[in-house]
Design a protein around this motif. Structure first.
Motif, PDB file in Angstrom:
ATOM      1  N   VAL A   1       0.842  -1.202   0.000  1.00 25.81           N
ATOM      2  CA  VAL A   1       0.000   0.000   0.000  1.00 25.81           C
ATOM      3  C   VAL A   1       0.876   1.250   0.000  1.00 25.81           C
ATOM      4  N   GLN A   2       1.912   1.254   0.807  1.00 22.19           N
ATOM      5  CA  GLN A   2       2.819   2.405   0.850  1.00 22.19           C
ATOM      6  C   GLN A   2       3.561   2.570  -0.471  1.00 22.19           C
ATOM      7  N   PHE A   3       3.936   1.463  -1.089  1.00 21.18           N
ATOM      8  CA  PHE A   3       4.614   1.493  -2.390  1.00 21.18           C
ATOM      9  C   PHE A   3       3.720   2.206  -3.414  1.00 21.18           C
ATOM     10  N   VAL A   4       2.440   1.831  -3.460  1.00 19.31           N
ATOM     11  CA  VAL A   4       1.480   2.453  -4.380  1.00 19.31           C
ATOM     12  C   VAL A   4       1.324   3.938  -4.056  1.00 19.31           C
ATOM     13  N   LYS A   5       1.133   4.250  -2.794  1.00 23.14           N
ATOM     14  CA  LYS A   5       0.947   5.645  -2.372  1.00 23.14           C
ATOM     15  C   LYS A   5       2.098   6.543  -2.822  1.00 23.14           C
ATOM     16  N   SER A   6       3.304   6.000  -2.781  1.00 24.28           N
ATOM     17  CA  SER A   6       4.477   6.809  -3.115  1.00 24.28           C
ATOM     18  C   SER A   6       4.471   7.266  -4.571  1.00 24.28           C
ATOM     19  N   PHE A   7       3.881   6.477  -5.459  1.00 24.15           N
ATOM     20  CA  PHE A   7       3.801   6.886  -6.863  1.00 24.15           C
ATOM     21  C   PHE A   7       2.882   8.096  -7.010  1.00 24.15           C
ATOM     22  N   PHE A   8       1.792   8.094  -6.272  1.00 25.72           N
ATOM     23  CA  PHE A   8       0.871   9.231  -6.315  1.00 25.72           C
ATOM     24  C   PHE A   8       1.505  10.459  -5.678  1.00 25.72           C
ATOM     25  N   ALA A   9       2.196  10.281  -4.557  1.00 23.73           N
ATOM     26  CA  ALA A   9       2.841  11.403  -3.877  1.00 23.73           C
ATOM     27  C   ALA A   9       3.881  12.077  -4.775  1.00 23.73           C
ATOM     28  N   ALA A  10       4.526  11.275  -5.629  1.00 18.59           N
ATOM     29  CA  ALA A  10       5.547  11.810  -6.536  1.00 18.59           C
ATOM     30  C   ALA A  10       4.970  12.268  -7.874  1.00 18.59           C
ATOM     31  N   GLY A  11       3.671  12.105  -8.068  1.00 17.13           N
ATOM     32  CA  GLY A  11       3.040  12.522  -9.318  1.00 17.13           C
ATOM     33  C   GLY A  11       3.339  11.609 -10.489  1.00 17.13           C
ATOM     34  N   LYS A  12       3.704  10.361 -10.211  1.00 17.31           N
ATOM     35  CA  LYS A  12       4.051   9.415 -11.278  1.00 17.31           C
ATOM     36  C   LYS A  12       2.799   8.721 -11.809  1.00 17.31           C
ATOM     37  N   PRO A  13       2.756   8.409 -13.096  1.00 15.33           N
ATOM     38  CA  PRO A  13       1.587   7.749 -13.674  1.00 15.33           C
ATOM     39  C   PRO A  13       1.436   6.310 -13.172  1.00 15.33           C
ATOM     40  N   VAL A  14       0.162   5.914 -13.060  1.00 14.99           N
ATOM     41  CA  VAL A  14      -0.202   4.586 -12.564  1.00 14.99           C
ATOM     42  C   VAL A  14      -1.287   4.024 -13.473  1.00 14.99           C
ATOM     43  N   ALA A  15      -1.215   2.721 -13.751  1.00 18.40           N
ATOM     44  CA  ALA A  15      -2.243   2.042 -14.538  1.00 18.40           C
ATOM     45  C   ALA A  15      -2.726   0.836 -13.740  1.00 18.40           C
ATOM     46  N   ALA A  16      -4.058   0.645 -13.683  1.00 22.17           N
ATOM     47  CA  ALA A  16      -4.643  -0.480 -12.939  1.00 22.17           C
ATOM     48  C   ALA A  16      -5.788  -1.058 -13.768  1.00 22.17           C
ATOM     49  N   ILE A  17      -5.852  -2.380 -13.810  1.00 23.65           N
ATOM     50  CA  ILE A  17      -6.888  -3.046 -14.596  1.00 23.65           C
ATOM     51  C   ILE A  17      -7.629  -4.059 -13.735  1.00 23.65           C
ATOM     52  N   CYS A  18      -8.905  -4.249 -14.045  1.00 21.55           N
ATOM     53  CA  CYS A  18      -9.747  -5.277 -13.444  1.00 21.55           C
ATOM     54  C   CYS A  18      -9.924  -5.017 -11.940  1.00 21.55           C
ATOM     55  N   HIS A  19      -9.411  -5.907 -11.090  1.00 18.94           N
ATOM     56  CA  HIS A  19      -9.504  -5.746  -9.639  1.00 18.94           C
ATOM     57  C   HIS A  19      -8.347  -4.914  -9.071  1.00 18.94           C
ATOM     58  N   GLY A  20      -7.410  -4.504  -9.921  1.00 20.27           N
ATOM     59  CA  GLY A  20      -6.255  -3.715  -9.482  1.00 20.27           C
ATOM     60  C   GLY A  20      -6.609  -2.495  -8.642  1.00 20.27           C
ATOM     61  N   PRO A  21      -7.723  -1.789  -8.935  1.00 16.94           N
ATOM     62  CA  PRO A  21      -8.065  -0.617  -8.135  1.00 16.94           C
ATOM     63  C   PRO A  21      -8.359  -0.890  -6.652  1.00 16.94           C
ATOM     64  N   TRP A  22      -8.553  -2.151  -6.268  1.00 15.29           N
ATOM     65  CA  TRP A  22      -8.708  -2.437  -4.835  1.00 15.29           C
ATOM     66  C   TRP A  22      -7.519  -1.914  -4.046  1.00 15.29           C
ATOM     67  N   THR A  23      -6.323  -2.082  -4.581  1.00 15.71           N
ATOM     68  CA  THR A  23      -5.130  -1.611  -3.890  1.00 15.71           C
ATOM     69  C   THR A  23      -5.111  -0.085  -3.855  1.00 15.71           C
ATOM     70  N   LEU A  24      -5.639   0.563  -4.900  1.00 17.56           N
ATOM     71  CA  LEU A  24      -5.719   2.025  -4.915  1.00 17.56           C
ATOM     72  C   LEU A  24      -6.661   2.534  -3.823  1.00 17.56           C
ATOM     73  N   ILE A  25      -7.745   1.804  -3.588  1.00 18.34           N
ATOM     74  CA  ILE A  25      -8.688   2.182  -2.526  1.00 18.34           C
ATOM     75  C   ILE A  25      -7.968   2.166  -1.187  1.00 18.34           C
ATOM     76  N   GLU A  26      -7.253   1.089  -0.926  1.00 22.34           N
ATOM     77  CA  GLU A  26      -6.539   0.959   0.350  1.00 22.34           C
ATOM     78  C   GLU A  26      -5.460   2.025   0.501  1.00 22.34           C
ATOM     79  N   ALA A  27      -4.866   2.433  -0.613  1.00 27.77           N
ATOM     80  CA  ALA A  27      -3.846   3.488  -0.589  1.00 27.77           C
ATOM     81  C   ALA A  27      -4.472   4.876  -0.438  1.00 27.77           C
ATOM     82  N   ASP A  28      -5.798   4.942  -0.462  1.00 27.73           N
ATOM     83  CA  ASP A  28      -6.543   6.186  -0.268  1.00 27.73           C
ATOM     84  C   ASP A  28      -6.189   7.240  -1.329  1.00 27.73           C
ATOM     85  N   VAL A  29      -6.190   6.803  -2.617  1.00 28.84           N
ATOM     86  CA  VAL A  29      -5.819   7.712  -3.702  1.00 28.84           C
ATOM     87  C   VAL A  29      -6.911   7.847  -4.775  1.00 28.84           C
ATOM     88  N   VAL A  30      -8.131   7.383  -4.491  1.00 31.63           N
ATOM     89  CA  VAL A  30      -9.177   7.438  -5.525  1.00 31.63           C
ATOM     90  C   VAL A  30     -10.213   8.543  -5.303  1.00 31.63           C
TER      91      VAL A  30
END
Length: 189
Positions: free
Chosen positions: A95-124
């Motif tokens: 979760v912290q690994f994912v969050k760090s990409f958003f904090a740095a403004g880096k692009p992220v791609a998620a497919i299918c159930h992948g956004p579950w991890t984005l929810i937990e990272a509190d970035v949606v």
């Protein structure tokens, strides 16, 4: 083919239960566009891929999550499969690994159930996304707008619904990853 992503390094965060095609096909497209990819996982050696309900191939892990530094990557790919993100979202390091990409403004791609991890990272919150249909309530409850479209781009975040969307997903993912950093990513971190 134009090497749009030469000099770009992409982390592919996954674990056992990943939908194999959602990792393999985007990984291949990224590499054909010139990116260097690394499968990052809490597991070492390899992870178990799945073809919907059936076991697929073992997929080699390039680096463990414990050793991976998000600063070493330009972008992040989150493949789906129900088991994969369900495990990742309960792993605080993932979760912290994912969050760090958003904090740095880096692009992220998620497919299918992948956004579950984005929810937990509190970035949606405040974003428009798509996903496997069963995640729409979870995404809405987390403050996102869920839409049923082949591919959605929202400020450096690319999402798609399922394996049939992979061609459109790959095109938009490569486009966003080529653009690089997005200020919009930081607003949700």
């Amino acid at each position: 083919m134009v090497q749009q992503l030469s000099n770009k390094k992409v982390a592919i965060l996954a674990t056992d239960g990943v939908e194999q095609v959602e990792l393999i096909k985007p990984k291949k497209a990224l590499e054909q566009a010139g990116a260097q990819t690394q499968v990052v996982s809490p597991k070492s050696d390899s992870i178990q891929g799945w073809n919907h309900h059936d076991k697929g191939d073992r997929i080699p892990v390039d680096i463990t999550l414990e050793r991976a530094n998000p600063d070493d990557y330009d972008a992040l790919l989150l493949p789906g499969g129900a088991l994969n993100p369900d495990q990742l979202r309960t792993n605080s390091q993932a979760v912290q690994f994912v969050k760090s990409f958003f904090a740095a403004g880096k692009p992220v791609a998620a497919i299918c159930h992948g956004p579950w991890t984005l929810i937990e990272a509190d970035v949606v919150k405040g974003r428009t996304l798509t996903s496997w249909p069963s995640l729409q309530t979870d995404l809405r409850n987390a403050g996102a707008t869920w839409v049923d479209r082949e591919v959605v781009v929202d400020g450096g975040l690319v999402t798609s619904r399922n394996p049939q969307d992979i061609p459109a997903f790959n095109d938009k993912m490569i486009e966003e990853f080529a653009e690089g950093q997005h200020e919009e990513q930081r607003r949700s971190a």
